[in-house]
Design a protein around this motif. Structure first.
Motif, PDB file in Angstrom:
ATOM      1  N   ARG A   1      -9.340  -9.942   4.728  1.00 38.77           N
ATOM      2  CA  ARG A   1      -9.943 -11.220   5.131  1.00 38.77           C
ATOM      3  C   ARG A   1     -10.872 -11.746   4.047  1.00 38.77           C
ATOM      4  N   LEU A   2     -11.631 -10.870   3.425  1.00 43.72           N
ATOM      5  CA  LEU A   2     -12.514 -11.277   2.334  1.00 43.72           C
ATOM      6  C   LEU A   2     -11.709 -11.747   1.133  1.00 43.72           C
TER       7      LEU A   2
ATOM      8  N   GLN B   1      -5.536  -3.398  -5.781  1.00 44.13           N
ATOM      9  CA  GLN B   1      -5.327  -1.945  -5.773  1.00 44.13           C
ATOM     10  C   GLN B   1      -6.120  -1.285  -4.657  1.00 44.13           C
ATOM     11  N   ALA B   2      -7.342  -1.734  -4.467  1.00 50.32           N
ATOM     12  CA  ALA B   2      -8.198  -1.132  -3.442  1.00 50.32           C
ATOM     13  C   ALA B   2      -7.638  -1.350  -2.048  1.00 50.32           C
ATOM     14  N   VAL B   3      -7.209  -2.565  -1.754  1.00 41.05           N
ATOM     15  CA  VAL B   3      -6.731  -2.865  -0.399  1.00 41.05           C
ATOM     16  C   VAL B   3      -5.488  -2.043  -0.070  1.00 41.05           C
ATOM     17  N   LEU B   4      -4.691  -1.737  -1.056  1.00 43.03           N
ATOM     18  CA  LEU B   4      -3.482  -0.938  -0.823  1.00 43.03           C
ATOM     19  C   LEU B   4      -3.802   0.529  -0.531  1.00 43.03           C
TER      20      LEU B   4
ATOM     21  N   GLY C   1      -7.600  -0.402   9.152  1.00 40.74           N
ATOM     22  CA  GLY C   1      -8.742  -1.206   9.589  1.00 40.74           C
ATOM     23  C   GLY C   1      -9.517  -1.777   8.418  1.00 40.74           C
ATOM     24  N   ALA C   2      -9.769  -0.946   7.425  1.00 38.43           N
ATOM     25  CA  ALA C   2     -10.486  -1.397   6.227  1.00 38.43           C
ATOM     26  C   ALA C   2      -9.631  -2.369   5.427  1.00 38.43           C
TER      27      ALA C   2
END
Length: 95
Positions: free
Chosen positions: A60-61, A45-48, A53-54
């Motif tokens: 990658r993590l 959810q966070a990555v979306l 850039g973030a």
């Protein structure tokens, strides 16, 4: 998302990956809602929601976390229907 959701999710994986042995131990699991699978949902959810850039940085993590999680779990063929929630829900730990 809750404040610090990413930090909390990452700390759950850190705790889980510190377990000794080849496979994650099912008896070492947290309470329902606090499992590493739930943490992986939070990371998804966070990555979306992040700027590009973030997203790349967190992505990658997450890729490294996914590789380690897959290496330390086993396929669970009886839970394939859970794949709609994320592939990580179709994995099982050593019992």
């Amino acid at each position: 998302m809750q404040p610090n959701a990413v930090a909390i999710a990452l700390s759950r994986f850190e705790w889980a990956f510190k377990q000794s042995g080849r496979y994650l131990n099912a008896s070492e699991a947290c309470s329902p809602g606090m499992e590493v699978e739930d943490a992986r949902d939070d990371l998804e959810q966070a990555v979306l929601r992040l700027p590009s850039g973030a997203q790349r940085d967190l992505g990658r993590l997450i890729a490294r976390i996914d590789a380690e999680f897959e290496r330390r779990t086993l396929p669970e063929p009886h839970h394939i229907e859970l794949a709609v929630f994320g592939w990580w829900w179709t994995r099982t730990r050593e019992r």
